[in-house]
Each structure stands twice: as C-alpha cells, then as structure tokens.
Design an enzyme around this catalytic site. Sequence first.
Site, PDB file in Angstrom:
ATOM      1  N   ASN A 179       7.370 -11.447  -0.580  1.00  0.00           N
ATOM      2  CA  ASN A 179       6.205 -10.565  -0.635  1.00  0.00           C
ATOM      3  C   ASN A 179       5.527 -10.653  -1.998  1.00  0.00           C
ATOM      4  O   ASN A 179       6.198 -10.519  -3.031  1.00  0.00           O
ATOM      5  CB  ASN A 179       6.642  -9.113  -0.404  1.00  0.00           C
ATOM      6  CG  ASN A 179       5.487  -8.135  -0.530  1.00  0.00           C
ATOM      7  OD1 ASN A 179       4.588  -8.126   0.302  1.00  0.00           O
ATOM      8  ND2 ASN A 179       5.480  -7.340  -1.588  1.00  0.00           N
ATOM      9  N   GLU A 180       4.236 -10.877  -1.998  1.00  0.00           N
ATOM     10  CA  GLU A 180       3.406 -10.843  -3.225  1.00  0.00           C
ATOM     11  C   GLU A 180       4.114 -11.483  -4.423  1.00  0.00           C
ATOM     12  O   GLU A 180       4.219 -10.870  -5.492  1.00  0.00           O
ATOM     13  CB  GLU A 180       3.001  -9.397  -3.543  1.00  0.00           C
ATOM     14  CG  GLU A 180       2.085  -8.816  -2.504  1.00  0.00           C
ATOM     15  CD  GLU A 180       1.441  -7.480  -2.884  1.00  0.00           C
ATOM     16  OE1 GLU A 180       1.868  -6.851  -3.876  1.00  0.00           O
ATOM     17  OE2 GLU A 180       0.491  -7.076  -2.188  1.00  0.00           O
TER      18      GLU A 180
ATOM     19  N   GLN B 242      -0.393   1.318   5.458  1.00  0.00           N
ATOM     20  CA  GLN B 242       0.810   1.263   6.251  1.00  0.00           C
ATOM     21  C   GLN B 242       0.634   2.176   7.467  1.00  0.00           C
ATOM     22  O   GLN B 242      -0.507   2.354   7.880  1.00  0.00           O
ATOM     23  CB  GLN B 242       2.000   1.639   5.378  1.00  0.00           C
ATOM     24  CG  GLN B 242       2.129   0.649   4.196  1.00  0.00           C
ATOM     25  CD  GLN B 242       3.490   0.628   3.540  1.00  0.00           C
ATOM     26  OE1 GLN B 242       4.486   1.093   4.063  1.00  0.00           O
ATOM     27  NE2 GLN B 242       3.530   0.062   2.329  1.00  0.00           N
TER      28      GLN B 242
ATOM     29  N   GLU C  17       7.169   0.099   5.530  1.00  0.00           N
ATOM     30  CA  GLU C  17       7.983  -0.227   4.350  1.00  0.00           C
ATOM     31  C   GLU C  17       8.900   0.952   4.049  1.00  0.00           C
ATOM     32  O   GLU C  17       8.524   2.109   4.250  1.00  0.00           O
ATOM     33  CB  GLU C  17       7.050  -0.501   3.150  1.00  0.00           C
ATOM     34  CG  GLU C  17       7.816  -0.770   1.861  1.00  0.00           C
ATOM     35  CD  GLU C  17       6.958  -1.412   0.772  1.00  0.00           C
ATOM     36  OE1 GLU C  17       5.732  -1.585   0.973  1.00  0.00           O
ATOM     37  OE2 GLU C  17       7.523  -1.758  -0.285  1.00  0.00           O
TER      38      GLU C  17
ATOM     39  N   TYR D  61      -6.680  -4.184  -0.912  1.00  0.00           N
ATOM     40  CA  TYR D  61      -6.845  -2.728  -0.869  1.00  0.00           C
ATOM     41  C   TYR D  61      -8.152  -2.386  -1.574  1.00  0.00           C
ATOM     42  O   TYR D  61      -8.483  -2.988  -2.586  1.00  0.00           O
ATOM     43  CB  TYR D  61      -5.683  -2.040  -1.585  1.00  0.00           C
ATOM     44  CG  TYR D  61      -4.355  -2.221  -0.889  1.00  0.00           C
ATOM     45  CD1 TYR D  61      -4.025  -1.444   0.212  1.00  0.00           C
ATOM     46  CD2 TYR D  61      -3.432  -3.170  -1.345  1.00  0.00           C
ATOM     47  CE1 TYR D  61      -2.804  -1.601   0.858  1.00  0.00           C
ATOM     48  CE2 TYR D  61      -2.211  -3.331  -0.695  1.00  0.00           C
ATOM     49  CZ  TYR D  61      -1.900  -2.544   0.398  1.00  0.00           C
ATOM     50  OH  TYR D  61      -0.698  -2.702   1.039  1.00  0.00           O
TER      51      TYR D  61
ATOM     52  N   GLU E 233      -1.478  -7.191   4.627  1.00  0.00           N
ATOM     53  CA  GLU E 233      -1.645  -5.869   4.017  1.00  0.00           C
ATOM     54  C   GLU E 233      -3.137  -5.653   3.802  1.00  0.00           C
ATOM     55  O   GLU E 233      -3.769  -6.428   3.086  1.00  0.00           O
ATOM     56  CB  GLU E 233      -0.903  -5.751   2.685  1.00  0.00           C
ATOM     57  CG  GLU E 233       0.604  -5.687   2.842  1.00  0.00           C
ATOM     58  CD  GLU E 233       1.342  -5.352   1.547  1.00  0.00           C
ATOM     59  OE1 GLU E 233       0.788  -4.614   0.700  1.00  0.00           O
ATOM     60  OE2 GLU E 233       2.474  -5.835   1.392  1.00  0.00           O
TER      61      GLU E 233
END
Length: 502
Positions: free
Chosen positions: A171-172, A352, A26, A243, A291
């Site tokens: 994205n999201e 990432q 990113e 995450y 992710e």
Amino acid sequence: ISAHLTVDPHFRIGAIDRRLFGGFVEHLGRHVYDGIYEPGHPSADADGFRQDVVALVKELGVSTIRYPGGNFVSGFRWEDSVGPRAERPRRLDLAWHSTETNEVGLHEFQTWLEQVGSELMLAVNLGTRGVAEALDLLEYTNIRGGTALSESRRANGRDLPFDVRMWCLGNEMDGPWQLGHRSADDYGKLATQTAKAMRQLDPELQLVVCGSSSRAMPTFGEWERVVLTHAYDDVDYISCHAYYEEKAGDRASFLASGVDMDRFIEEVVATADHVKAVRGSDKTIDISFDEWNVWYIERYHGVDKVTGIDNWPIAPRILEDHYSVLDAVVFGSLMISLLKHADRVTSASLAQLVNVIAPIMTEPGGPAWRQTTFFPFATTSRLARGAALQLKLEAPLYDTAQYGAVPVVDSVATHDDASGASAVFLVNRSQDESVTMTVDLATLGAVRLVAAETLSDDELDVANTLDDPERVALHPNTSARIVDGVLTVELPPVSWTAIELA
Ligand code: AHR
C-alpha cells in the site's frame, strides 16, 4: 446559464465493471471495532456484526471490498488475526498509533462479507514483510488442503478456500509515511518478485501494483514508469489514490476536483501505455482507483492524530469526517470522473465505508445513519449499468486557481443494452447560478423519464449527524421533462443530479 449534451448509445467509452463500485475496510479508528463489529449492540448478530450497518452497506451497493489496509497493512502480521480468538495477540498499530486486538480477523471479515454480499480483495504487507509472508497468506486463503497452512485454515473453521482473486501488492509504498517506504526501483523489484511468486502458486490471480498515493507526490509519473518497467508482465492493474478537500476557502477549485481526477487518470494511462510501447507489449494495464474520497486530511493532522509512547487506544475516534452537501456534490462528481474512464478504470474502492471518512456512521449502542455522500454512491451504483457513453458536452467555463478554466457542468451517461435502461449523471459546479440543461436523447429512441433526483441545499455546509440524521437526502427534481426526445432539467447551483431513463 445553459448547457447542452448529446447522448448516443453507439459512442461507448467502455463496459462498466461492477468492481468500479468497490469499498475499503481498514483496521483504523472505529471502522471495524465499534463500526461494523459491536457485540452487545441491540442489532448485533451472534458474530457481533451490527445488522443495521449490514443493511446500509447492502443499500449502498458495494462490490469488491479492499481489506485490511491502507497504511495499517504495512505493519500487519496476518497470522495474528486467525486461530482461537483468546490466543490472538494484541499488537501496536504504528500507522494509526492504536492497539489492534485482532478480535476481528480474516475469517470474521469473510463472514461479514458474506452478509453484505461483497467480494474480498486482499492487500499483502510489503512494508515490514515480503515474498515469503505473501505466499503464506496465499496458501492459507487459496489452497484447498493438504498443506500446513491450508490445513490450519480448515482447522480454524473454513473448510473451503477463501479463493481471493484480487490482491494489492502493498500500500502506498511511495509515501514517506509508509512503514517500509521504498524507492520506485526497490519497490518495483519487490513487487515483481512477490507477483511472480504468488502467480507461481495461483496463476489466475489479479494483481495490483502500487501507483502514486496522490497526483501531487513529487515522484508522480516517474514512480509509475519505473515500477511498471519492472512489474509490467506480472501485474494487471496499477493503483491510483486521491483525496480532495476544500483548502483555504478555495471552493471553486474544490468543486473542480473531478478535473484533477480526470487528469490523474489520463496521466497514469499515458505512463502505463508508454511502458507498453517501450516493451512492445500486447498487454494493457488497467487502473484500480483503490482509494478515493473527500477527506479533510488537514483536520486529521491538526486535531485527530494520536501520539504518546503510553497512549495506544483501541478504536479511537479518528478520521470521522462529517460530510456536507458541498462535499457530497464533489463526491458525486468524482464518480462521474471514474465512469468517464470506464475503459481503463476497471476497479475502484471508495475509502472508506463506516465511521472513518465514510458514507455510513454509527454510534456505539445507538443508531447507524447515512452521510450525505451515501446518496451519490448508492444511486450511481444502482443506475450505472452496461456501458459508459462518450458525450458531447457544451457548457460555459469558469476560472479556478488550481485547474485554470473548467466547464461549469460535468456529466456522464450510461446505457445497458440488455435492459434498454439509461442514466445521466450531472454536476453543476457554479456557486451562484443554476444551469438549464438540455440533453438530446433522440438516438435512444422512445425513452421514458423514470426519475430525476438532485442533491442540493440552500445551506451547503449542512450534514447528517447523530442529532439530525436525515437532514440531507436526495430530492425529486420536478423540473425534469422530456419533449420530442430532448430532456430539459434545471440544475441548482452546487448540485448533483441523477436521471433514470427506461
Ligand atoms: O484511507 C486512509 C489512508 O489514506 C490509508 O490508510 C492510506 O492508504 C491513505 O494514505
């Protein structure tokens, strides 16, 4: 304590798609600028790409790389990032409160991908933009020539199309922090319109619709149902993002993060299959877990976050987590969780790659080094070939505040019919007891132990840093041996182990 596993190559979960070992780059912090790209660095090539970083990315073994965001993509104008560099505009990046110089764009990134040997996976902006701009980008990347945008690509130095196969539809979009955040219904409609239009241009595209940005989102489950009810026929994948971090000293739960990932995957599969049933569809939607990582998000919000109307730095040092041995053990267990669902998780991106919550760190003008998390990724990517196997695992349970009673050990095995090679990956989540693990390999025939390597340390908080970049590494596990078709190996407390068999 002891635990036992039976491995049988006939009981397959599914073929392991190489896309499971994808990465994510990113435009964020020092990921691109002062990360992969640093003209003037002693190892940089004529294009400004650090070759020490290229070597580490190759060693890591990443397949597809998702680009250019993340939250960044929801405000990104792709046209800014192509054409003569001197004419590219500097823009505000609202997602990370930074200045984007556009010095590295689509063409430069593709050059870098060719150096590391990875495939491009693009995300389109469905935050501040829509169908028209997605089509423009697709024409630019995938049409051979003869139209305004394809000729513009050729004029910009790339005669042949980029031929991008895999695309994320935003994205999201479920996250209130996302530029252009939408309800499931609104996003579902927009994603479907975009998917249909993109496939009108290139019917062979593989499309990923946004799922929830975490299992803890208040809309989780319902978001997937509503979005897929709109988009089911027009997409191939739904995304998952997750995450994990140690919260309030609850190490027992942090070590069991893989249990949360298991449940997340199984719940998304159930929801996708529910929509399939309602529609009477023959098609199955897979998961792109695009992710996943350990990320100390609380630290980002408390320390790192850039603010101020006059403060828009270029490549600020944000999200630069230093991963400990503990983090790497949890990380390894997340890879076990992904592999255990290889039948439905057929694409994943470690978020990432460099400097930003990354397995690789760099210092401007200085070295590049491997974080602790580098080792489980590189080893799993190298050894997990062929099919993931369904195991029979017998292990004691321990209590966690977050997930109830969970097994002390988690594991997955892989077997490659073509080469005959197998691998077993193991995590011991106990904080104070080693586990004597026995693995029944009888059905594999005469197998040989090629290597057994373990990640563990008496000090769980140690990391690889600029001052001590090789403090943590994998070590041979000398306890491993095979007698009469049974492998025995000692798993130290809080450890991750990979066993290579031939
Ligand atoms: O990977 C960091 C950020 O996490 C991404 O930009 C976003 O998609 C997610 O919230």
